[in-house]
Scaffold this motif. Structure first.
Motif, PDB file in Angstrom:
ATOM      1  N   ALA A 206       0.788  -1.367  -0.550  1.00 12.85           N
ATOM      2  CA  ALA A 206      -0.261   0.005  -0.329  1.00 12.85           C
ATOM      3  C   ALA A 206       0.813   1.349   0.023  1.00 12.85           C
ATOM      4  N   ARG A 207       2.195   1.399   0.189  1.00  9.65           N
ATOM      5  CA  ARG A 207       2.622   2.275   0.243  1.00  9.65           C
ATOM      6  C   ARG A 207       3.864   2.143  -0.446  1.00  9.65           C
ATOM      7  N   PRO A 208       4.249   3.457  -1.026  1.00 12.86           N
ATOM      8  CA  PRO A 208       5.529   3.911  -1.829  1.00 12.86           C
ATOM      9  C   PRO A 208       7.144   3.280  -0.401  1.00 12.86           C
ATOM     10  N   ILE A 209       8.323   2.664  -1.531  1.00 16.62           N
ATOM     11  CA  ILE A 209       9.051   2.319  -1.004  1.00 16.62           C
ATOM     12  C   ILE A 209      10.295   4.195  -0.657  1.00 16.62           C
ATOM     13  N   GLY A 210       9.762   5.322  -1.827  1.00 12.44           N
ATOM     14  CA  GLY A 210      10.943   6.273  -1.717  1.00 12.44           C
ATOM     15  C   GLY A 210      10.497   7.310  -2.134  1.00 12.44           C
ATOM     16  N   CYS A 211      10.766   8.156  -3.382  1.00 12.59           N
ATOM     17  CA  CYS A 211      10.955   8.604  -4.049  1.00 12.59           C
ATOM     18  C   CYS A 211      12.207   9.282  -5.094  1.00 12.59           C
ATOM     19  N   VAL A 212      12.382   9.618  -6.185  1.00 15.92           N
ATOM     20  CA  VAL A 212      12.895  10.319  -7.009  1.00 15.92           C
ATOM     21  C   VAL A 212      12.642  11.501  -7.066  1.00 15.92           C
ATOM     22  N   THR A 213      13.058  12.658  -7.422  1.00 11.85           N
ATOM     23  CA  THR A 213      13.101  13.918  -6.970  1.00 11.85           C
ATOM     24  C   THR A 213      13.829  14.547  -7.649  1.00 11.85           C
ATOM     25  N   ILE A 214      13.674  15.501  -8.821  1.00 13.68           N
ATOM     26  CA  ILE A 214      15.188  16.360  -9.280  1.00 13.68           C
ATOM     27  C   ILE A 214      14.484  18.021  -8.343  1.00 13.68           C
ATOM     28  N   ALA A 215      15.648  18.530  -8.224  1.00 14.80           N
ATOM     29  CA  ALA A 215      15.824  19.684  -7.236  1.00 14.80           C
ATOM     30  C   ALA A 215      16.764  20.861  -8.479  1.00 14.80           C
TER      31      ALA A 215
END
Length: 261
Positions: A206-215
């Protein structure tokens, strides 16, 4: 709070310090008296979780967490799987890309790919990413079960900049936008002058494991460019999920009628 929780909290606080720290500094940071802090440090040192430098008498993280981290990565190779995709994304957009992972009730940065540009965003490994104030946090909580989002919504919403969303309604709007778009956008909520786009790395559960982010620096990132970053983050997050979970993720995504056919 129990003794183990306090000792682990001390270890966590020490891990977030940018320099080796003395007993007094550690005790103050953990809101402990010096005698209690010393007792915890002695035990943690005995088991290799911290080490005291002979000359300065200051403390730093020991080798035990590194050993445990290597064991975890061998059994749960998230970084080994995801880092090449993050590197490819950074090459594509030439902005800072970072990966986050959810563990211990919070989201934190576990890998960073720096931009080659002189004017770029700097992100440190180990940075805790508040749900309401970061693109990573908004993307993550938008993919969580509703009860978890509601808990985050009604929890503390501390200020980091003048742009940090501190009202539940503002936070909810950002999450609703992330759900509609498939990626989140955060404009200066955590650091002034920075705009980020993030997508959750989905898991079979049900829950994602994390994220990928562009800053990226706000001064060179208009609405069209940040949308491009968001779409690129979605694609990279999907590729990481497919590579890490493979058939398990695809099976969860199949319609029930198809599975029972």
């Amino acid at each position: 709070m129990g003794t183990i929780s306090k000792a682990l909290g001390l270890l966590d606080t020490l891990s977030l310090m940018t320099e080796d720290a003395g007993l007094t500094e550690i005790a103050q940071a953990c809101s402990l008296d010096k005698a209690t802090a010393r007792r915890f440090l002695v035990e943690l040192e005995r088991h290799g979780f911290v080490e005291q430098l002979p000359q300065s008498r200051k403390y730093r993280i020991g080798s035990a967490p590194v050993r445990l981290g290597r064991i975890r990565e061998a059994r749960y190779p998230f970084l080994r799987t995801a880092a090449p995709f993050a590197r490819e994304l950074a090459d594509q957009v030439d902005e800072t890309v970072h990966l986050s992972e959810f563990s211990g009730g919070r989201l934190s940065t576990v890998h960073v790919e720096d931009s080659t540009k002189a004017h770029r965003v700097f992100v440190s490994v180990g940075t805790v990413l508040p749900f309401h104030a970061t693109a990573s946090g908004i993307a993550f909580i938008s993919s969580c079960p509703h009860a978890e989002f509601e808990a985050a919504l009604h929890g503390p919403l501390p200020r980091f900049t003048s742009h940090t969303p501190r009202e539940p309604d503002s936070f909810r709007r950002l999450v609703d936008e992330a759900r509609a778009n498939g990626f989140s956008i955060n404009r200066q909520g955590f650091e002034a002058g920075v705009i980020s786009a993030s997508a959750a790395i989905k898991a079979p559960g049900a829950r994602p494991i994390g994220c990928v982010t562009i800053a990226a620096p706000l001064v060179r990132t208009d609405d069209e460019r940040i949308r491009t970053h968001g779409l690129a983050a979605i694609e990279t997050a999907k590729r990481i999920s497919d590579a890490f979970f493979g058939a398990d993720l695809r099976k969860r995504a199949e319609p029930l009628s198809r599975r029972s056919a």
